[in-house]
Design an enzyme around this catalytic site. Sequence first.
Site, PDB file in Angstrom:
ATOM      1  N   GLU A 169      -4.837  -8.300   3.827  1.00  9.28           N
ATOM      2  CA  GLU A 169      -4.075  -9.252   2.781  1.00  9.28           C
ATOM      3  C   GLU A 169      -3.749 -10.443   2.931  1.00  9.28           C
ATOM      4  O   GLU A 169      -2.313 -11.506   3.553  1.00  9.28           O
ATOM      5  CB  GLU A 169      -2.681  -8.417   3.334  1.00  9.28           C
ATOM      6  CG  GLU A 169      -2.256  -7.008   3.050  1.00  9.28           C
ATOM      7  CD  GLU A 169      -0.912  -6.799   3.587  1.00  9.28           C
ATOM      8  OE1 GLU A 169      -0.549  -7.149   4.181  1.00  9.28           O
ATOM      9  OE2 GLU A 169      -0.972  -5.154   3.839  1.00  9.28           O
ATOM     10  N   GLU A 352      -4.274   1.376   4.274  1.00  6.92           N
ATOM     11  CA  GLU A 352      -3.451   1.244   4.454  1.00  6.92           C
ATOM     12  C   GLU A 352      -2.364   1.932   3.733  1.00  6.92           C
ATOM     13  O   GLU A 352      -1.992   1.249   2.734  1.00  6.92           O
ATOM     14  CB  GLU A 352      -2.283  -0.713   4.719  1.00  6.92           C
ATOM     15  CG  GLU A 352      -2.888  -1.629   6.147  1.00  6.92           C
ATOM     16  CD  GLU A 352      -1.836  -2.362   6.055  1.00  6.92           C
ATOM     17  OE1 GLU A 352      -1.029  -2.535   6.437  1.00  6.92           O
ATOM     18  OE2 GLU A 352      -2.469  -3.104   6.849  1.00  6.92           O
TER      19      GLU A 352
HETATM   20  O1  IFM Z   1       2.125  -4.139   9.301  1.00  6.81           O
HETATM   21  C1  IFM Z   1       2.147  -4.842   8.133  1.00  6.81           C
HETATM   22  C2  IFM Z   1       0.696  -4.434   8.436  1.00  6.81           C
HETATM   23  O2  IFM Z   1       0.806  -5.528   9.425  1.00  6.81           O
HETATM   24  C3  IFM Z   1       0.072  -5.216   7.312  1.00  6.81           C
HETATM   25  N1  IFM Z   1       0.331  -4.033   5.786  1.00  6.81           N
HETATM   26  C4  IFM Z   1       2.308  -3.742   5.858  1.00  6.81           C
HETATM   27  C5  IFM Z   1       2.352  -3.230   6.977  1.00  6.81           C
HETATM   28  C6  IFM Z   1       4.509  -3.047   7.164  1.00  6.81           C
HETATM   29  O3  IFM Z   1       4.201  -4.187   6.610  1.00  6.81           O
END
Ligand code: IFM
Length: 443
Positions: A169, A352
């Site tokens: 990210e 994710e």
């Molecule tokens: O916890 C985070 C992760 O580190 C990166 N993506 C979003 C998740 C939830 O906020």
Amino acid sequence: MTTASMPEFPAGFRWGVSTSAYQIEGATGADGRGPSIWDTFAHTPGRIADGSTGDVACDHYHRYAEDVALLAGLGVSAYRFSIAWPRVQPTGTGAADAAGLDFYDRLVDELLRHDVDPVATLFHWDLPQSLQDAGGWLARDTAARFAEYADLVAARLGDRVRLWITLNEPFIHMSLGHGMGVHAPGQVLLFGAFPVAHHQLLAHGLAVSALRARSASPVAIANNYSPVRVLGDSDADRAAGVAYDALHNRLFTDPLLGLGYPEVPGFDAGAVRAGDLDVIAAPVDVLGVNYYSPTGIRAAEADAPLPFEIVPLDGYPRTAFDWPVAPDGLRDLLVGLRGRYGDRLPPIQVTESGCAYDDVPDADGRVHDPERIAYLDGHLRAVREAIDAGVDVTGYFVWSLLDNWEWAEGFTKRFGLVHVDYATQRRTPKSSYTWLRDRIARR
Ligand code: IFM
């Protein structure tokens, strides 16, 4: 909810869960690890909602074997974890710290022993503090340092890691860490944060070559995406939607897929040098897609600093983070990526997808999280719909295996399939863990 009516997924579909180093490992002073920007930030009073730090987190550094056993019990075929750069190079430069790499060596071997593919992310926001002191991601040199670090990791683990992910990210790291200052390193640069975008992308491109030189395994990046829902029907509202979409969804993908930088309001291309775009466009094998929710956008007031305004989206159930639960957004996103990038798009893995709820053990010590089950069910159906619409989606990773340290929110947000009692470090699989286990077992 039973798994009986669940859609099937193609053979070889990768079922996984994700975590990151600073959010679970703890042991921040162990075996020569250097400080990262998140150690500094978390220890600065007022930065973290509950005043906590990642010093101990889930103590995964010492309990990794127990956590791998949980992964094995879940039946996932892959585990996405991140490597803490300051464990490998305590100051971000120079020779590797053998003890730091030993930890990941043990973790990878333990995963393979349980038939779980190791998927390693090289950078999940924990930059060595020494590199921050030398300019961090505003400095071009950090990209070169990252490639050296990638080389050291690949030299040690390149024979066993099954998928590399360079960055996690980069949009969130740029915007929250350097644009708005709510994440480490806490800089409030607004549009001045754009060099952070370019240097992260350059680091990614350089690392792709470094990894390929040492390892035959595929390489990816994990980008955060949020489909835009324009609220309002004026031309200004639509233009605001296009602007936000370019910033959030295209800035880190167009250049990666060989299209150069999109038109983004306020974008400063001053950091871009001849040849950089070719480095950034080094082909990746997989595009990692992190998705949580869509974003509502309308035109900003005339004198506002940004050309768009983010507005809450009504009509959806909400998580404990107050994020809308919108599986349709994941389907639209996946289908939209295919529509936008066509044959340039490599296979996608959802790296994710998850939700936070205030999960509490009941009197018997069990943790029931029906909302998370509904969330996962809806999002898996959305992935299946995207596959049916012709998108090549080859995996889905739940965020997260464990409840963990959620950055500026500290321990107040629980994303895990497994509940963690932070006082005792006791792990309790939630009902969503059992549901997902049964779901995976049906494949
Ligand atoms: O916890 C985070 C992760 O580190 C990166 N993506 C979003 C998740 C939830 O906020």
